[in-house]
Design a protein around this motif. Structure first.
Motif, PDB file in Angstrom:
ATOM      1  N   ASP A 129       0.815  -1.213   0.000  1.00 48.57           N
ATOM      2  CA  ASP A 129       0.000   0.000   0.000  1.00 48.57           C
ATOM      3  C   ASP A 129       0.854   1.271   0.000  1.00 48.57           C
ATOM      4  O   ASP A 129       0.316   2.386   0.041  1.00 48.57           O
ATOM      5  CB  ASP A 129      -0.966   0.025   1.194  1.00 48.57           C
ATOM      6  N   ALA A 130       2.189   1.090  -0.056  1.00 46.37           N
ATOM      7  CA  ALA A 130       3.063   2.264  -0.132  1.00 46.37           C
ATOM      8  C   ALA A 130       3.807   2.318  -1.464  1.00 46.37           C
ATOM      9  O   ALA A 130       4.703   3.146  -1.645  1.00 46.37           O
ATOM     10  CB  ALA A 130       4.069   2.238   1.019  1.00 46.37           C
ATOM     11  N   MET A 131       3.422   1.444  -2.395  1.00 46.65           N
ATOM     12  CA  MET A 131       4.112   1.408  -3.689  1.00 46.65           C
ATOM     13  C   MET A 131       3.916   2.706  -4.472  1.00 46.65           C
ATOM     14  O   MET A 131       4.825   3.177  -5.160  1.00 46.65           O
ATOM     15  CB  MET A 131       3.635   0.221  -4.515  1.00 46.65           C
ATOM     16  N   LEU A 132       2.720   3.304  -4.384  1.00 50.51           N
ATOM     17  CA  LEU A 132       2.475   4.578  -5.066  1.00 50.51           C
ATOM     18  C   LEU A 132       3.359   5.673  -4.474  1.00 50.51           C
ATOM     19  O   LEU A 132       3.909   6.508  -5.204  1.00 50.51           O
ATOM     20  CB  LEU A 132       1.002   4.968  -4.963  1.00 50.51           C
ATOM     21  N   MET A 133       3.517   5.623  -3.144  1.00 53.04           N
ATOM     22  CA  MET A 133       4.402   6.592  -2.492  1.00 53.04           C
ATOM     23  C   MET A 133       5.840   6.403  -2.994  1.00 53.04           C
ATOM     24  O   MET A 133       6.540   7.381  -3.273  1.00 53.04           O
ATOM     25  CB  MET A 133       4.353   6.415  -0.972  1.00 53.04           C
ATOM     26  N   LYS A 134       6.270   5.180  -3.119  1.00 56.33           N
ATOM     27  CA  LYS A 134       7.621   4.898  -3.598  1.00 56.33           C
ATOM     28  C   LYS A 134       7.817   5.465  -4.999  1.00 56.33           C
ATOM     29  O   LYS A 134       8.836   6.121  -5.282  1.00 56.33           O
ATOM     30  CB  LYS A 134       7.867   3.387  -3.605  1.00 56.33           C
ATOM     31  N   ALA A 135       6.862   5.201  -5.896  1.00 63.00           N
ATOM     32  CA  ALA A 135       6.978   5.670  -7.281  1.00 63.00           C
ATOM     33  C   ALA A 135       6.959   7.192  -7.359  1.00 63.00           C
ATOM     34  O   ALA A 135       7.692   7.801  -8.147  1.00 63.00           O
ATOM     35  CB  ALA A 135       5.842   5.084  -8.119  1.00 63.00           C
ATOM     36  N   THR A 136       6.146   7.793  -6.525  1.00 58.59           N
ATOM     37  CA  THR A 136       6.023   9.258  -6.552  1.00 58.59           C
ATOM     38  C   THR A 136       7.278   9.930  -5.993  1.00 58.59           C
ATOM     39  O   THR A 136       7.836  10.847  -6.603  1.00 58.59           O
ATOM     40  CB  THR A 136       4.796   9.704  -5.739  1.00 58.59           C
ATOM     41  N   LEU A 137       7.729   9.450  -4.841  1.00 59.36           N
ATOM     42  CA  LEU A 137       8.879  10.079  -4.191  1.00 59.36           C
ATOM     43  C   LEU A 137      10.192   9.847  -4.946  1.00 59.36           C
ATOM     44  O   LEU A 137      11.137  10.610  -4.793  1.00 59.36           O
ATOM     45  CB  LEU A 137       9.029   9.559  -2.760  1.00 59.36           C
ATOM     46  N   SER A 138      10.232   8.815  -5.763  1.00 63.63           N
ATOM     47  CA  SER A 138      11.459   8.518  -6.510  1.00 63.63           C
ATOM     48  C   SER A 138      11.799   9.635  -7.505  1.00 63.63           C
ATOM     49  O   SER A 138      12.931   9.723  -7.982  1.00 63.63           O
ATOM     50  CB  SER A 138      11.334   7.196  -7.253  1.00 63.63           C
ATOM     51  N   LYS A 139      10.826  10.493  -7.787  1.00 63.13           N
ATOM     52  CA  LYS A 139      11.037  11.607  -8.724  1.00 63.13           C
ATOM     53  C   LYS A 139      11.599  12.848  -8.023  1.00 63.13           C
ATOM     54  O   LYS A 139      12.011  13.799  -8.681  1.00 63.13           O
ATOM     55  CB  LYS A 139       9.724  11.959  -9.415  1.00 63.13           C
ATOM     56  N   PHE A 140      11.606  12.826  -6.688  1.00 62.83           N
ATOM     57  CA  PHE A 140      12.082  13.982  -5.920  1.00 62.83           C
ATOM     58  C   PHE A 140      13.594  13.875  -5.690  1.00 62.83           C
ATOM     59  O   PHE A 140      14.115  12.776  -5.465  1.00 62.83           O
ATOM     60  CB  PHE A 140      11.364  14.069  -4.573  1.00 62.83           C
ATOM     61  N   PRO A 141      14.289  14.979  -5.733  1.00 62.23           N
ATOM     62  CA  PRO A 141      15.734  14.966  -5.499  1.00 62.23           C
ATOM     63  C   PRO A 141      16.086  14.377  -4.126  1.00 62.23           C
ATOM     64  O   PRO A 141      15.443  14.683  -3.125  1.00 62.23           O
ATOM     65  CB  PRO A 141      16.117  16.458  -5.556  1.00 62.23           C
ATOM     66  N   GLY A 142      17.074  13.486  -4.112  1.00 63.09           N
ATOM     67  CA  GLY A 142      17.542  12.891  -2.862  1.00 63.09           C
ATOM     68  C   GLY A 142      16.730  11.720  -2.367  1.00 63.09           C
ATOM     69  O   GLY A 142      17.166  10.991  -1.463  1.00 63.09           O
ATOM     70  N   MET A 143      15.548  11.508  -2.926  1.00 63.33           N
ATOM     71  CA  MET A 143      14.676  10.435  -2.453  1.00 63.33           C
ATOM     72  C   MET A 143      15.061   9.023  -2.946  1.00 63.33           C
ATOM     73  O   MET A 143      14.890   8.061  -2.216  1.00 63.33           O
ATOM     74  CB  MET A 143      13.221  10.742  -2.822  1.00 63.33           C
ATOM     75  N   PRO A 144      15.549   8.864  -4.189  1.00 65.47           N
ATOM     76  CA  PRO A 144      15.882   7.507  -4.648  1.00 65.47           C
ATOM     77  C   PRO A 144      16.828   6.763  -3.703  1.00 65.47           C
ATOM     78  O   PRO A 144      16.651   5.569  -3.449  1.00 65.47           O
ATOM     79  CB  PRO A 144      16.525   7.754  -6.014  1.00 65.47           C
ATOM     80  N   THR A 145      17.830   7.468  -3.187  1.00 68.62           N
ATOM     81  CA  THR A 145      18.770   6.821  -2.273  1.00 68.62           C
ATOM     82  C   THR A 145      18.079   6.407  -0.988  1.00 68.62           C
ATOM     83  O   THR A 145      18.293   5.299  -0.466  1.00 68.62           O
ATOM     84  CB  THR A 145      19.938   7.776  -1.936  1.00 68.62           C
ATOM     85  N   LEU A 146      17.229   7.264  -0.454  1.00 67.14           N
ATOM     86  CA  LEU A 146      16.490   6.957   0.769  1.00 67.14           C
ATOM     87  C   LEU A 146      15.550   5.779   0.557  1.00 67.14           C
ATOM     88  O   LEU A 146      15.428   4.901   1.420  1.00 67.14           O
ATOM     89  CB  LEU A 146      15.702   8.185   1.216  1.00 67.14           C
ATOM     90  N   ILE A 147      14.912   5.751  -0.595  1.00 71.52           N
ATOM     91  CA  ILE A 147      13.988   4.663  -0.923  1.00 71.52           C
ATOM     92  C   ILE A 147      14.714   3.327  -0.990  1.00 71.52           C
ATOM     93  O   ILE A 147      14.254   2.310  -0.451  1.00 71.52           O
ATOM     94  CB  ILE A 147      13.278   4.955  -2.265  1.00 71.52           C
ATOM     95  N   GLU A 148      15.885   3.330  -1.652  1.00 65.56           N
ATOM     96  CA  GLU A 148      16.657   2.092  -1.781  1.00 65.56           C
ATOM     97  C   GLU A 148      17.159   1.620  -0.428  1.00 65.56           C
ATOM     98  O   GLU A 148      17.126   0.432  -0.110  1.00 65.56           O
ATOM     99  CB  GLU A 148      17.841   2.327  -2.723  1.00 65.56           C
ATOM    100  N   THR A 149      17.626   2.544   0.374  1.00 64.48           N
ATOM    101  CA  THR A 149      18.151   2.201   1.701  1.00 64.48           C
ATOM    102  C   THR A 149      17.050   1.669   2.611  1.00 64.48           C
ATOM    103  O   THR A 149      17.275   0.740   3.399  1.00 64.48           O
ATOM    104  CB  THR A 149      18.797   3.441   2.349  1.00 64.48           C
ATOM    105  N   PHE A 150      15.853   2.243   2.484  1.00 55.56           N
ATOM    106  CA  PHE A 150      14.744   1.860   3.353  1.00 55.56           C
ATOM    107  C   PHE A 150      14.412   0.373   3.241  1.00 55.56           C
ATOM    108  O   PHE A 150      14.218  -0.306   4.255  1.00 55.56           O
ATOM    109  CB  PHE A 150      13.515   2.714   3.015  1.00 55.56           C
ATOM    110  N   GLU A 151      14.340  -0.129   2.025  1.00 56.23           N
ATOM    111  CA  GLU A 151      13.995  -1.549   1.843  1.00 56.23           C
ATOM    112  C   GLU A 151      15.047  -2.456   2.480  1.00 56.23           C
ATOM    113  O   GLU A 151      14.712  -3.469   3.102  1.00 56.23           O
ATOM    114  CB  GLU A 151      13.838  -1.872   0.353  1.00 56.23           C
ATOM    115  N   THR A 152      16.294  -2.084   2.323  1.00 58.07           N
ATOM    116  CA  THR A 152      17.360  -2.864   2.963  1.00 58.07           C
ATOM    117  C   THR A 152      17.221  -2.809   4.480  1.00 58.07           C
ATOM    118  O   THR A 152      17.423  -3.815   5.175  1.00 58.07           O
ATOM    119  CB  THR A 152      18.744  -2.315   2.553  1.00 58.07           C
ATOM    120  N   GLN A 153      16.849  -1.651   5.002  1.00 62.90           N
ATOM    121  CA  GLN A 153      16.700  -1.494   6.449  1.00 62.90           C
ATOM    122  C   GLN A 153      15.580  -2.379   7.008  1.00 62.90           C
ATOM    123  O   GLN A 153      15.692  -2.902   8.123  1.00 62.90           O
ATOM    124  CB  GLN A 153      16.441  -0.027   6.784  1.00 62.90           C
TER     125      GLN A 153
END
Length: 289
Positions: A129-153
């Motif tokens: 239920d957060a996949m849309l948030m992931k896709a949306t935030l991936s377009k914001f500067p600095g967010m792709p790295t946070l998104i990738e790190t989050f899943e590992t965490q």
């Protein structure tokens, strides 16, 4: 006087002529004796070697006969044991030992670095239920790295909390009755015991495991990362706010993963005789009655 001289010369000649012949005869006699002695020695050695070989052959035959008798006795004992009906007590001991072994290995594996993260069977993905948030935030500067790190965490949190699951699982084994145990060991399903344990204890496991997962989420930084992402996403106009309970989600996925690993270990014991490392496991899971 001439006659005496001639006689002396004749005697001397005869003596000289007879000496080499005598010496030759003596040498021949000595050689013959040596040859006879050598022949006798060789014959004795051959007899000794033959006797030794015969003794070795007899010993080997005896050892082979004894081994054959022992193998026959072992096979007879195994056949008798296999023919003996499996008791409920044996079934309970076998299923509990199999699950204990499986739980120990599953928890050890899950607790290793990348035990969850790099295992496709139990890797914890982004919440659905957060996949849309992931896709949306991936377009914001600095967010792709946070998104990738989050899943590992998320997976790191499960790995950190996994050791606590061992005692919870082991305590749950007490709920298996003798009747259920006999049914489980004779089941054709390779994960029958795992599914039985899951049905009987999953809710209890989730409740007991959640505090450890919650602590691990904060410890590895997943909690703060998730708050940062949801805070930014929920401010976007017309977007439905994300309200995923991260602790509940990760706890359920971690428990799911541990049951997957446990099922794999159970299947090994059921399918592979080499995995049956004790007499009770051999008896219970090798039973063909």
């Amino acid at each position: 006087m001439f006659t005496r001289l001639a006689s002396a010369l004749l005697f001397t000649g005869l003596l000289a002529a007879s000496t080499p012949a005598a010496q030759a005869q003596t040498k021949k006699t000595t050689t013959t004796k040596k040859t006879t002695t050598t022949t006798k020695t060789t014959t004795a050695a051959q007899k000794a070697a033959a006797a030794k070989a015969a003794a070795a052959k007899t010993a080997a035959a005896k050892a082979a006969a004894e081994k054959a008798a022992a193998d026959k006795a072992t096979a007879a004992a195994a056949a008798a044991a296999a023919a003996k009906p499996l008791t409920q007590t044996e079934a309970a001991s076998g299923i509990k030992e199999a699950l204990t072994k499986g739980i120990t290995k599953a928890v050890e594996f899950a607790s290793e670095p990348d035990g969850f993260n790099l295992n496709d069977d139990i890797h914890i993905p982004w919440p659905e239920d957060a996949m849309l948030m992931k896709a949306t935030l991936s377009k914001f500067p600095g967010m792709p790295t946070l998104i990738e790190t989050f899943e590992t965490q998320l997976n790191r949190a499960a790995e950190a909390a996994a050791p606590k699951a061992k005692d919870i699982f082991l305590n749950a084994l007490a709920h298996i009755s003798l009747t259920d145990a006999l049914s489980l060991v004779t089941s054709s399903s390779t994960d029958a015991a795992t599914q039985f344990l899951r049905k009987a204890t999953e809710a209890q496991l989730v409740t007991a495991f959640k505090p450890d997962i919650t602590a691990a989420i904060d410890q590895v930084g997943a909690g703060s990362a998730y708050k940062k992402m949801t805070s930014q996403y929920n401010r976007i106009p017309l977007m439905t706010p994300v309200q995923t309970d991260l602790s509940a989600y990760t706890t359920q996925k971690a428990v799911d993963g541990l049951f997957v690993l446990l099922a794999n270990e159970e299947a090994k014991i059921r399918k592979n005789p080499a995995a049956r490392t004790s007499e009770i496991l051999k008896r219970v899971f090798g039973f063909k009655g």
